[in-house]
Design an enzyme around this catalytic site. Structure first.
Site, PDB file in Angstrom:
ATOM      1  N   ASP A 296       0.864  -1.169   0.000  1.00  0.00           N
ATOM      2  CA  ASP A 296       0.000   0.000   0.000  1.00  0.00           C
ATOM      3  C   ASP A 296       0.915   1.237   0.000  1.00  0.00           C
ATOM      4  O   ASP A 296       2.125   1.138   0.202  1.00  0.00           O
ATOM      5  CB  ASP A 296      -0.955  -0.009   1.204  1.00  0.00           C
ATOM      6  CG  ASP A 296      -2.186   0.869   0.927  1.00  0.00           C
ATOM      7  OD1 ASP A 296      -2.107   1.746   0.049  1.00  0.00           O
ATOM      8  OD2 ASP A 296      -3.229   0.685   1.587  1.00  0.00           O
TER       9      ASP A 296
HETATM   10  C1  BGC Z   1      -4.954   3.299   0.061  1.00  0.00           C
HETATM   11  C2  BGC Z   1      -5.078   2.282  -1.051  1.00  0.00           C
HETATM   12  C3  BGC Z   1      -4.867   2.937  -2.379  1.00  0.00           C
HETATM   13  C4  BGC Z   1      -3.523   3.638  -2.386  1.00  0.00           C
HETATM   14  C5  BGC Z   1      -3.176   4.299  -3.705  1.00  0.00           C
HETATM   15  C6  BGC Z   1      -3.705   4.129  -0.072  1.00  0.00           C
HETATM   16  O1  BGC Z   1      -3.691   5.171   0.819  1.00  0.00           O
HETATM   17  O2  BGC Z   1      -4.970   2.625   1.292  1.00  0.00           O
HETATM   18  O3  BGC Z   1      -6.334   1.671  -0.999  1.00  0.00           O
HETATM   19  O4  BGC Z   1      -4.949   1.990  -3.409  1.00  0.00           O
HETATM   20  O5  BGC Z   1      -3.526   4.626  -1.374  1.00  0.00           O
HETATM   21  O6  BGC Z   1      -3.894   5.435  -3.954  1.00  0.00           O
END
Ligand code: BGC
Length: 769
Positions: A296
């Site tokens: 993530d």
């Molecule tokens: C979120 C993810 C997301 C990623 C990219 C993160 O903060 O938890 O779900 O895919 O950002 O934007």
């Protein structure tokens, strides 16, 4: 198909010159076979330096305060890409920029490896569908599949290759903001929705034209955060993981999802991004997943912040060893992997394993052959009128009728004066909901507009009432300054309250559109209360006090504790965050063009203090509801406000003739369960028929009920349909904590079929050794 076509196909298919898709024949290469993919990957790998390998494992993207994108964590993109320093880029949403960055990668970098462009395309790209929780309320995987397909077509036309969806986290705590992004509390429904989205995003195979690489996230159990507080640690047993939190991920893997994203939080004290048990033993070892695992955002570097890794180097080494292939935006891999190999902490073969997966995905997606995007094409794809038609249908099917006293709904066409009140009634952003792609301008039909379009000759008035806002601003406001708005003063709010009340007084009927703004659910949007935010309930009470018929249209990304409304507002429709066509879909349901048939994919608690509340809990030595233990709480009932699976209709359904193919089964054998469902009313309606089981004794205690089958059907007035569901080892087995393995016990089972998780029609099944 004509004969000549068949003949051409017979020749062309094996040569890989054409591909057959559900929409017909495509004059483009068929997907490469495993041998071809491997050959291509190995040829590239053999030429790569350590830095280039670390580059392929790096996803570049750094948001700035101004809402733009810089690459602060690694060198500026042009420079990085020229050196082969990034394999993927995220948080860019602009075709020209995609092509410009791609040009550097494929024309100026040494190995000319194209970049994979990723972004969160969650419930639509340009045409916005209901939030995933709403889509799950349709209990219709085919609708979710089609929505994902359309989102993929739009996103791919603009130049994206990869979506960070579906989010398949089971969420049993309504305080957790990200409950909006998934399918709710149930593993069985969640698994069906997960697989449907994978099929929709990716199509029949990875690399199918006009589709995306999908990503099952956030592996795993992110939804079980302590207290529903986003990012907080998770402590769940292996049994709960395997029986509750894993099934939607396993279903996504089975459906061929090309990538997984690790979760942020500590899972039983080991961060998911560096958790070898999760990423290696379960995902790759047990499920045979061969795709790519991405972290993530910033999670690798944050292993240090999280109190797990010593420094960035330690974080990079431990994540890679744990099985994490790509570092999303933290730069820890880019900075450290090559040095870690040189100093002997990592073996080059460990990097190679991850690089192979990244390259294989790129080969399968066909981006070596087609790295660029046709800038002229996107507009026509986004404007396809079919997309809006499907968005309206999805929204219609997602709506759940929670209350309808004295058949207030459907409303008559003859209404001459309607007041549409509330802060969400004319908010395009709230109607579309959380998770929009960067730069997207909300363009939804609001409920006010939907009602106006429906009642062309009536007087439709509107007042929003006092504004609602988060008490603690969303971190998204840092990237999207347009979200920031000056706060209403107390005087302005009082005036808005009075104006709303006066407007309501002027209507023959009031439609109150209340709930949560888009930024009140989603990431970083957990809540301690589940009440209607701001002064909405106060306004609702005042409106009901006028003595007029009132319909409450609830909008939001989570169950709200509307205990007062549930007793005092005669009609309540849960519309979730219904997307681009939301206002039309709400009007379609309110005026009876569409009979609502959605059902709750989550339990509605009466009060935030009840969370987490879910139906599939275990029994106790003092089952609640007994004379001595009427409730677990002394200050009110424990029962939900609305149970899982619940939803009303403009007609009524009855269930009869529940039959088991065999009342007794041997372990490992299966039987069919059949039931008759009748529409006893005078209008056509949809019912979601649900099958629940309960194992009465066994190696472990098992939940009081578990969903093990469902089907949404349409019945004409008076019509009866007989439905059958399989019941066998698939449905009756579980992962046993006491035995540490999957097993099926010889035991007695309760079986219920009905319209929600309190279904009463019962049979007993006996499973014998
Ligand atoms: C979120 C993810 C997301 C990623 C990219 C993160 O903060 O938890 O779900 O895919 O950002 O934007």
């Amino acid at each position: 198909m004509r004969e000549w076509k068949q003949a051409v196909l017979a020749l062309a298919l094996p040569l890989g010159l054409v591909a057959v898709t559900p929409r017909g024949l495509l004059a483009q290469p068929a997907p490469p076979g495993d041998v071809q993919v491997r050959a291509r990957v190995e040829a590239l790998l053999a030429q790569m330096t350590l830095e280039e390998k670390a580059g392929q494992l790096t996803q570049a993207g750094q948001l700035t305060q101004a809402g733009g994108i810089a690459f602060g964590e690694i060198p500026p993109p042009e420079e990085a890409l020229r050196k082969g320093g990034a394999g993927s880029v995220l948080w860019v949403n602009d075709t020209k920029r995609f092509n410009a960055l791609q040009k550097i990668a494929v024309e100026e970098s040494r190995l000319k490896i194209p970049i994979l462009f990723g972004l969160d395309v969650i419930h639509g790209y340009h045409t916005i569908f209901p939030i995933p929780l709403g889509m799950a309320a349709s209990w219709d995987p085919s609708v979710h599949e089609r929505a994902a397909e359309i989102a993929a077509q739009e996103a791919r036309a603009v130049g994206l290759h990869w979506t960070f969806a579906p989010m398949v986290d089971i969420a049993r705590d309504a305080r957790w903001g990200r409950i909006a992004e998934g399918a709710g509390e149930d593993p069985y429904l969640g698994a069906a929705m997960a697989a449907a989205q994978v099929r929709g995003f990716q199509g029949p195979y990875l690399g199918a034209p006009d589709r995306l690489l999908a990503c099952a996230k956030h592996f795993a159990a992110y939804g079980a955060a302590d207290g529903g507080r986003d990012y907080d640690p998770v402590y769940v047993s292996e049994g709960q993981l395997r029986n509750v939190y894993f099934p939607p991920f396993a279903a996504a893997a089975k459906a061929g999802v090309g990538s997984f994203m690790s979760a942020y939080m500590d899972l039983n004290d080991v961060p998911a991004a560096a958790n070898p048990w999760l990423l290696r033993d379960v995902l790759r070892g047990e499920w045979g997943f061969s795709g790519l695992v991405v972290s993530d955002a910033l999670a690798v570097r944050n292993l240090v912040t999280q109190g797990f890794a010593r420094d960035g180097k330690d974080a990079a080494a431990r994540a890679l060893v744990a099985g994490l292939d790509m570092d999303m935006a933290s730069g820890a891999y880019a900075r450290n992997l090559a040095a870690l190999v040189r100093e002997g902490t990592l073996r080059e073969a460990q990097l190679d394993e991850a690089v192979r997966r990244v390259l294989a995905v790129k080969v399968r997606l066909g981006i070596f052959e087609q790295p660029y995007t046709d800038e002229a094409r996107a507009a026509s794809v986004l404007a396809d009128p079919q997309h809006r038609v499907q968005a309206r249908r999805a929204a219609q099917r997602s709506m759940v009728l929670l209350r309808n006293e004295k058949k207030l709904l459907p409303l008559p066409q003859s209404l001459t004066s309607v007041a549409v009140i509330g802060p969400l009634a004319d908010s395009k952003a709230a109607t579309e909901g959380s998770w929009m792609v960067f730069g997207h301008v909300p363009a939804a039909v609001t409920v006010l507009e939907g009602v106006q379009a429906r009642l062309k000759n009536a007087r439709v008035t509107h007042a929003p009432g006092p504004e609602i806002r988060r008490e603690v601003p969303s971190f998204f406001e840092d990237f999207m300054p347009e979200l920031k708005k000056p706060e209403q003063t107390k005087e302005q709010a009082d005036a808005a309250f009075q104006q709303a009340l006066e407007t309501a007084r002027g209507g023959d009927l009031v439609i109150a559109v209340m709930g949560e703004l888009a930024n009140m659910s989603g990431e970083g949007a957990s809540r301690a209360s589940l009440d209607l935010p701001g002064r909405q309930e106060e306004l609702l009470r005042a409106i009901v006090g006028l003595g007029k018929p009132v319909v409450l249209v609830l909008m939001g990304g989570r169950p709200l504790s509307i205990a007062w409304a549930a007793e005092n507002v005669p009609a309540i429709l849960e519309a979730w965050q219904p997307g681009t066509e939301g206002g039309h879909a709400v009007a379609d349901v309110l005026f009876g063009d569409v009979n609502p048939g959605g059902k709750l994919p989550v339990t509605f608690p009466r009060n935030a203090g009840h969370a987490p509340l879910y139906y599939a809990r275990n029994l106790t030595h003092q089952p609640e509801g007994s004379r001595r233990y009427r409730s677990r709480y002394w200050d009110g009932p424990t029962t939900p406000l609305y149970p899982f699976g619940f939803g009303l209709s403009y007609t009524t359904f009855s269930y009869s003739n529940l039959k088991l193919g065999a009342p007794e089964l041997k372990v490992g054998a299966g039987a069919m369960v059949s039931v008759d469902v009748t529409n006893g009313g005078s209008v056509v309606g949809d019912e979601v028929v649900q099958l629940y089981v309960h194992q009465k004794s066994g190696s472990d205690s098992r939940p009081v009920r578990e969903l093990k089958g469902f089907r949404r059907i349409e019945l004409k007035p008076g019509e009866t349909q007989t439905l059958t569901f399989p019941l066998g080892p698939e449905e009756l087995r579980y992962w046993s904590t006491s035995q540490k393995r999957w097993l099926q016990d010889a035991a007695a089972f309760d079986v219920w079929v009905g319209g929600d998780s309190t279904a009463a029609l019962h049979a007993e099944l006996s499973v014998v050794p």
